[in-house]
Scaffold this motif. Sequence first.
Motif, PDB file in Angstrom:
ATOM      1  N   UNK A   5       0.878  -1.263  -0.009  1.00 29.29           N
ATOM      2  CA  UNK A   5       0.030  -0.033  -0.130  1.00 29.29           C
ATOM      3  C   UNK A   5       0.992   1.058  -0.010  1.00 29.29           C
ATOM      4  N   UNK A   6       0.576   2.245  -0.947  1.00 31.03           N
ATOM      5  CA  UNK A   6       1.516   3.280  -1.032  1.00 31.03           C
ATOM      6  C   UNK A   6       0.857   4.361  -0.153  1.00 31.03           C
ATOM      7  N   UNK A   7       1.727   4.822   0.898  1.00 33.58           N
ATOM      8  CA  UNK A   7       1.099   5.914   1.482  1.00 33.58           C
ATOM      9  C   UNK A   7       2.352   7.086   1.930  1.00 33.58           C
ATOM     10  N   UNK A   8       2.371   8.090   1.359  1.00 31.74           N
ATOM     11  CA  UNK A   8       3.644   8.885   1.310  1.00 31.74           C
ATOM     12  C   UNK A   8       4.614   8.587   0.427  1.00 31.74           C
ATOM     13  N   UNK A   9       4.390   7.561  -0.422  1.00 28.14           N
ATOM     14  CA  UNK A   9       5.194   7.172  -1.531  1.00 28.14           C
ATOM     15  C   UNK A   9       4.533   7.615  -2.728  1.00 28.14           C
ATOM     16  N   UNK A  10       5.084   8.357  -3.853  1.00 24.87           N
ATOM     17  CA  UNK A  10       4.483   8.795  -4.978  1.00 24.87           C
ATOM     18  C   UNK A  10       4.019   7.772  -5.707  1.00 24.87           C
ATOM     19  N   UNK A  11       2.546   7.672  -6.243  1.00 23.97           N
ATOM     20  CA  UNK A  11       2.102   6.769  -6.990  1.00 23.97           C
ATOM     21  C   UNK A  11       2.891   6.484  -8.448  1.00 23.97           C
ATOM     22  N   UNK A  12       2.893   7.651  -9.013  1.00 25.48           N
ATOM     23  CA  UNK A  12       3.485   7.522 -10.455  1.00 25.48           C
ATOM     24  C   UNK A  12       4.741   6.562 -10.546  1.00 25.48           C
ATOM     25  N   UNK A  13       4.724   5.683 -11.175  1.00 21.93           N
ATOM     26  CA  UNK A  13       6.053   4.645 -11.076  1.00 21.93           C
ATOM     27  C   UNK A  13       7.234   5.500 -11.821  1.00 21.93           C
ATOM     28  N   UNK A  14       6.942   5.942 -12.571  1.00 21.71           N
ATOM     29  CA  UNK A  14       8.160   6.851 -13.279  1.00 21.71           C
ATOM     30  C   UNK A  14       8.876   7.916 -12.223  1.00 21.71           C
ATOM     31  N   UNK A  15       8.082   8.594 -11.382  1.00 20.98           N
ATOM     32  CA  UNK A  15       8.498   9.490 -10.456  1.00 20.98           C
ATOM     33  C   UNK A  15       9.111   8.580  -9.253  1.00 20.98           C
ATOM     34  N   UNK A  16       8.446   7.652  -9.004  1.00 19.39           N
ATOM     35  CA  UNK A  16       9.114   6.879  -7.799  1.00 19.39           C
ATOM     36  C   UNK A  16      10.318   6.425  -8.162  1.00 19.39           C
ATOM     37  N   UNK A  17      10.874   5.808  -9.616  1.00 22.33           N
ATOM     38  CA  UNK A  17      11.960   5.644 -10.103  1.00 22.33           C
ATOM     39  C   UNK A  17      13.042   6.522 -10.309  1.00 22.33           C
ATOM     40  N   UNK A  63      13.379   8.773  -7.689  1.00 28.56           N
ATOM     41  CA  UNK A  63      13.594   9.073  -6.387  1.00 28.56           C
ATOM     42  C   UNK A  63      12.485   9.924  -5.886  1.00 28.56           C
ATOM     43  N   UNK A  64      11.349   9.764  -6.316  1.00 29.50           N
ATOM     44  CA  UNK A  64      10.083  10.472  -5.771  1.00 29.50           C
ATOM     45  C   UNK A  64      10.136  12.007  -6.199  1.00 29.50           C
ATOM     46  N   UNK A  65      10.911  12.374  -7.041  1.00 29.75           N
ATOM     47  CA  UNK A  65      10.845  13.966  -7.548  1.00 29.75           C
ATOM     48  C   UNK A  65      11.021  13.759  -8.893  1.00 29.75           C
ATOM     49  N   UNK A  66      10.024  14.400  -9.731  1.00 25.30           N
ATOM     50  CA  UNK A  66      10.271  14.507 -11.063  1.00 25.30           C
ATOM     51  C   UNK A  66       9.298  15.632 -11.721  1.00 25.30           C
ATOM     52  N   UNK A  67       9.383  16.294 -12.837  1.00 25.72           N
ATOM     53  CA  UNK A  67       9.089  17.163 -13.353  1.00 25.72           C
ATOM     54  C   UNK A  67       7.309  16.967 -13.338  1.00 25.72           C
ATOM     55  N   UNK A  68       6.979  15.938 -13.678  1.00 26.63           N
ATOM     56  CA  UNK A  68       5.432  15.470 -14.036  1.00 26.63           C
ATOM     57  C   UNK A  68       4.834  15.087 -12.748  1.00 26.63           C
ATOM     58  N   UNK A  69       5.206  14.724 -11.730  1.00 28.57           N
ATOM     59  CA  UNK A  69       4.700  14.207 -10.382  1.00 28.57           C
ATOM     60  C   UNK A  69       5.561  13.885  -9.172  1.00 28.57           C
ATOM     61  N   UNK A  70       5.252  13.780  -8.063  1.00 26.07           N
ATOM     62  CA  UNK A  70       5.890  13.643  -7.025  1.00 26.07           C
ATOM     63  C   UNK A  70       5.569  14.578  -5.653  1.00 26.07           C
ATOM     64  N   UNK A  71       4.851  15.651  -6.247  1.00 25.85           N
ATOM     65  CA  UNK A  71       4.564  16.664  -5.134  1.00 25.85           C
ATOM     66  C   UNK A  71       3.218  16.241  -4.333  1.00 25.85           C
ATOM     67  N   UNK A  72       3.408  16.453  -2.945  1.00 20.50           N
ATOM     68  CA  UNK A  72       2.245  16.031  -2.109  1.00 20.50           C
ATOM     69  C   UNK A  72       1.957  17.630  -1.372  1.00 20.50           C
TER      70      UNK A  72
END
Length: 554
Positions: free
Chosen positions: A403-415, A417-426
């Motif tokens: 279960x993803x809680x506090x981890x970015x859902x988008x798999x690409x952003x996750x790979x 490191x959790x920071x990407x231009x398209x996703x990763x912000x909470x």
Amino acid sequence: DMVQNHIVVNDRDGGAHTDFVFWLHNGVSIGESEFNDRLSKMRSDFEGAGIVLFLAKTGRYFQNNTIPEGIDAIFTGSSDWPVVWEYLAQGVCGGLDIMKSTGLENRASALKPLSVELPRTRLNFGIPEEAGLLRDTLGKIDEVMREAVEEKATPGGQIVVVRDGIVVWNRAYGHHTYKERKATKTSDIYDVASVTKVSATLPSLMKLYEMNRWMMNDSLGHFFPQTDTTEKAGITLRDLLLHESGLPSFIPFYLGTVDKEKLEGNLFSRRYSWMHNIKLDEYVYLNRTVKYRDDVFSLHPDSIFSVPVAANYFLNTSYLDSIMTKVISAPMRTRHNYLYSDLGFYFLGELIPRLTGIRMNDFARQHFYAPLGMGNTAFLPLDVFDIDRIVPTEDDKAFRKQLLQGWVHDPGAAMMGGMAGHAGLFSNATDLAKIMQMYLNKGTYGGKRFLNEKTVDLFTSKQNGKNRRGLGFDKPQPDTAKVSPASKWASPASFGHSGFTGTLVWADPEYNLVYIFLSNRIHPNQYNRKLIQDNYRTRIQDIVYRAIIRAGDN
């Protein structure tokens, strides 16, 4: 009855320096020696900090006493009712217009010569009628959200409506999950998915654009030499922002790391079976024997596997280069034709540290989140917030097996490191309302200019006749035969963005309106499309516009 409370405010980003101490009193009898002792201790404990006194229920204090020495600012109220404290809080934060003291009834005569007039510069929390909306009409939002939760379109959500800088609706609905163990709060934090584009990547790029660090017609080859020998070298930054680069929409990077030697049978099937029992989408099932390469992922961190992708799951650092290589080698579509693409924002997000030497999350925090007061917004939220505040997304059975809680859902952003231009912000809804209000204010908020007016106008405006979008921002769909990302009543000047997790942020200059919708509609499964199919986000936005229109008619 004197309340000896104080609140420490660290206004500067980073560090432990205290900028202000807010000293709260709710009594009318303040002994001079006791007052001075307390003040002296504050000065000793918080050297160099400004001391701000909040004095409610003043009575005749200032008729019989001089203004306390050693206080840098005083905010007063005539009673200690909760609403007075609320107004005092909004006043010091710039949420209310502060008028000069009139010295009525001689109660504040000592303050009158020293009082100042301060305009409202930040969001004000008020009631619908203040902003010309009908409360009864807005109340239908509750009905639609109740329906959305009951129909399992989403476990819960947050909605904020702002008009004329006044927050007239700020409510949380439902629960974190369908187990209903934890009710949603307005302070809860959501994975905002592609809203990252307009609340992290774009403001940073807009700031750097004003600093002449890049130009619209700069090519990828100029900033990314590894594209020099490819057909992508000539793609311009304008092409990326308009989604006219010819890049495909996305790449499922994690599926490229499947250990094929351990796979039994085909990777996918269009039918559910004992072997293919992991549902990814309608008529798409993943093989249950899927395992990922040991040279790419590890359950334990070390100097090689140092990129956290989820709890107890780490990526080989060297694979980060492989991700960009896959983007660069991806087959091209037709240039200058519109095709929404996350891949373009892989480059745009990476451009920020290349231009500044600062990570994107740090740049956005320093230049926007901290001065805007967006204290509920961050990449890598588990490093900043308590996990109980973060709303879960998918129970990921295909990739991370948790279960993803506090981890970015988008798999690409996750790979990445959790920071990407398209996703990763909470973030939460009120924080996102602040940055959207900044755009609506043409680049200003809280008495500070963040962006130039011309820059905001350029990026939020439609750029050509074959593409509805602005530069990175989404716009209403003018073709009524197609689905629009916003309400049918949103003006052509409006702009915003939606997110895969079930989010939407939108600003409309014509109505001076900001609308924020956050949800975790992908819990527990990302293929749950009820929120999208039944248009809950735009149906609620329709209600907001109807409230304005009806109020105007009356």
